[in-house]
Design a protein around this motif. Sequence first.
Motif, PDB file in Angstrom:
ATOM      1  N   ARG A   1      -2.388  -7.989  -6.813  1.00 13.72           N
ATOM      2  CA  ARG A   1      -3.843  -8.125  -6.886  1.00 13.72           C
ATOM      3  C   ARG A   1      -4.228  -8.178  -8.467  1.00 13.72           C
ATOM      4  NH1 ARG A   1      -7.336  -6.800  -2.308  1.00 13.72           N
ATOM      5  NH2 ARG A   1      -5.982  -6.060  -0.543  1.00 13.72           N
TER       6      ARG A   1
ATOM      7  N   SER B   1      -9.449   4.690  -1.697  1.00 15.80           N
ATOM      8  CA  SER B   1     -10.017   3.706  -2.561  1.00 15.80           C
ATOM      9  C   SER B   1      -9.034   2.827  -3.455  1.00 15.80           C
ATOM     10  CB  SER B   1     -10.966   4.545  -3.238  1.00 15.80           C
ATOM     11  OG  SER B   1     -10.375   5.364  -4.156  1.00 15.80           O
ATOM     12  N   ARG B   2      -9.708   2.108  -4.143  1.00 18.80           N
ATOM     13  CA  ARG B   2      -8.914   1.263  -5.326  1.00 18.80           C
ATOM     14  C   ARG B   2      -7.939   2.243  -6.064  1.00 18.80           C
ATOM     15  NH1 ARG B   2      -8.686  -0.077 -10.528  1.00 18.80           N
ATOM     16  NH2 ARG B   2      -7.884  -2.246 -10.876  1.00 18.80           N
TER      17      ARG B   2
ATOM     18  N   THR C   1       0.843  -1.117   0.014  1.00 20.54           N
ATOM     19  CA  THR C   1       0.078   0.046   0.020  1.00 20.54           C
ATOM     20  C   THR C   1       0.953   1.188  -0.003  1.00 20.54           C
ATOM     21  OG1 THR C   1      -1.860   0.997   1.032  1.00 20.54           O
ATOM     22  CG2 THR C   1      -0.223   0.227   2.422  1.00 20.54           C
TER      23      THR C   1
ATOM     24  N   SER D   1      -5.091   2.177  -9.176  1.00 18.95           N
ATOM     25  CA  SER D   1      -4.464   1.299 -10.018  1.00 18.95           C
ATOM     26  C   SER D   1      -2.935   1.296 -10.215  1.00 18.95           C
ATOM     27  CB  SER D   1      -5.009   1.606 -11.320  1.00 18.95           C
ATOM     28  OG  SER D   1      -4.113   0.794 -12.474  1.00 18.95           O
TER      29      SER D   1
ATOM     30  N   CYS E   1      -3.633  -3.428  -8.910  1.00 17.88           N
ATOM     31  CA  CYS E   1      -4.200  -2.262  -7.989  1.00 17.88           C
ATOM     32  C   CYS E   1      -3.651  -2.660  -6.790  1.00 17.88           C
ATOM     33  CB  CYS E   1      -5.530  -2.270  -7.887  1.00 17.88           C
ATOM     34  SG  CYS E   1      -6.474  -3.263  -7.181  1.00 17.88           S
TER      35      CYS E   1
ATOM     36  N   GLN F   1     -11.115  -9.577  -7.730  1.00 14.35           N
ATOM     37  CA  GLN F   1     -10.244  -8.407  -7.092  1.00 14.35           C
ATOM     38  C   GLN F   1     -11.204  -7.506  -6.562  1.00 14.35           C
ATOM     39  OE1 GLN F   1      -9.284  -4.971  -9.705  1.00 14.35           O
ATOM     40  NE2 GLN F   1      -7.225  -5.923  -9.745  1.00 14.35           N
ATOM     41  N   LYS F   2     -11.134  -7.567  -5.117  1.00 12.73           N
ATOM     42  CA  LYS F   2     -11.805  -6.458  -4.154  1.00 12.73           C
ATOM     43  C   LYS F   2     -10.903  -6.454  -3.031  1.00 12.73           C
ATOM     44  CE  LYS F   2     -16.499  -7.731  -5.314  1.00 12.73           C
ATOM     45  NZ  LYS F   2     -18.057  -8.218  -4.900  1.00 12.73           N
ATOM     46  N   ALA F   3     -11.305  -5.585  -2.247  1.00 15.75           N
ATOM     47  CA  ALA F   3     -10.132  -4.890  -1.036  1.00 15.75           C
ATOM     48  C   ALA F   3     -10.066  -6.503  -0.094  1.00 15.75           C
ATOM     49  CB  ALA F   3     -11.023  -4.268  -0.244  1.00 15.75           C
TER      50      ALA F   3
ATOM     51  N   TYR G   1      -5.148  -1.307  -2.632  1.00 18.37           N
ATOM     52  CA  TYR G   1      -6.351  -0.543  -1.883  1.00 18.37           C
ATOM     53  C   TYR G   1      -5.778   0.012  -0.493  1.00 18.37           C
ATOM     54  CZ  TYR G   1      -9.895  -2.702  -4.471  1.00 18.37           C
ATOM     55  OH  TYR G   1     -10.798  -3.137  -5.430  1.00 18.37           O
TER      56      TYR G   1
END
Length: 580
Positions: A481, A523-524, A422, A526, A511, A469-471, A513
């Motif tokens: 991811r 937020s997401r 992150t 890229s 991406c 692909q979600k948090a 998160y």
Amino acid sequence: MNTLKSRHIALAAALAATVAAGAKDLKTEITVDRTVVPVEREATRLGGISPVLMQPQTDFRRLTLVEYGEPSELTSSITPLEPASYGDTIPVTPYRGYASAGYFPAYNLGLSAGYRFINTSRTRLGAWMQFDGESYKTKAEDVEGRERYSDNTATVGVRFDRHLNRAMQISAVADFTYAGIKTPEFMLIDDRSSLMFGVKAGLWAKRPTFGYHASLGVNRFGFLKDVEAETLYLGSQHKATGETNFSVTAGIGYYGSSATPRGGIEISADMVRRGDSYKPVWTDGVPFDFWEIKKHSASTIGVISMTPYYAFNAGRAHGRIGARIDLSTGGEGKKFHIAPAVMLDWNASSQFALYARAEGGEHLNTLRSLYNYCPYMNTLMQYERSHVPVNVEIGANIGMIAGFSAKLFGGYAVANDWLMPTMVEGSSDGISCDAYTTYDLKAWHAGLTLAYDWRSIVSAEVTGEVAPQKADKAYYLWRDRAKYVLTARLKVRPIDRLEIGADFELRAKRCFYGGENPFGDASRVSLGDSRLLGVNATYGITEALSVFARGENLLGHRYQLVPGIESAGVKGLVGVSYKF
């Protein structure tokens, strides 16, 4: 002519009958026992091979008994194919040493060399060195001062192997690495250097009905330079982090009359000792804590694992059924976990096989493992354990049929407190801070591989994989991811001494998160798709001398390795290798 031919046939038949009669009291029994063990893919350094010429083996690995606790690795080598050897000997090659060097502008440099001082059928002692260097310019706008990323890493190592007899072997390996990293000056940490040292020794032995092994290892990883951190409103300075990792493995297996263990237990203990480091605070006195990532001063965390198992071989079916029992020490979270340790395969025919595995366990997030994933990591952080309750994968292998083969696979995995890259941006001048934050992830993944081989001249393979692909829904082994992954490889050997290859990898929808942090929820964001095209060629001028050329990322595509860290453009190596 026919009479003469008939006499030759009659003579051959009589000779065969005589040999058969003389051998009728002899009994030869050959047992072939094979177990296919799918191995979890290791997280490797991002950005391809660049500019590594060769990655020497630095861990003690065995293919018998130890395979269950420590899967063997495939390492690249320029040594020739070694002849078969007896169980109590080491294969001896006609060469004792090698040297290899390659360069590609603007700056990609690879140097590799090694020599065996002792090279007998029972004892081997050798040393090796490796240097990898690269430098490339950032594409970021409005950069003041230094504009380049650079990585210069040098490693030296020594390895000793001794076969005491057919039933006992010992090995020891030690390596020392220095790495110097520089980033553009707009980064929070514009340069860093680190030292890595490791030593490991072990033994393997087999008696008529049982076998055992044991090993002991110590690894040290540490950053050398303290970090100024005033720009993010932290304290005036943060002491460089470092850690010492102690590992012990042991196991005993019951063989009976089989070639592989029929049951046993594997035991391992991994402990990480971290030194004191200053914990930054906000200027108003509020403790500074990045997204629930736990930082400790002079702490020790560890995992003790026991894996009892039962193995069987029922003709076409093979399997190992066990459970991994983990006892954790230090840190936070649960201290006791049980995860499956199951591997099964069924060879229905020579052209069709099914396999399944289920595994899990506690995972130590060592600084060295994170550094291996991306050397441009943040030096301020220390991390606790992650836990994988279960990782299940099933698959089917089809072929080879007329040169074609296929593999269909998929699975489901759960990982808690798993570290994912992150980034945080400073409020003063947009300074980025690449780090990791923890997520609880659940996700399936699936893939298909198609391959074709024509004699020894052409070899081609294409693999496509997909994952959600979600948090909180992502395949935990893909730290970028990615949602779609496509890889393609081609090798052509048009003449005896020439091999030409090409490879392509697409990682789409990459991406990261942001989690809860002092700057608010993110937020997401890229990371950019990675589209890497590479080519390579090797030509053997003589048996000992060869030349090679490798090019990577020939499309010149730029993306982020991890949040805030840019990839290089075109890179590669052109050089020569020599065995002596």
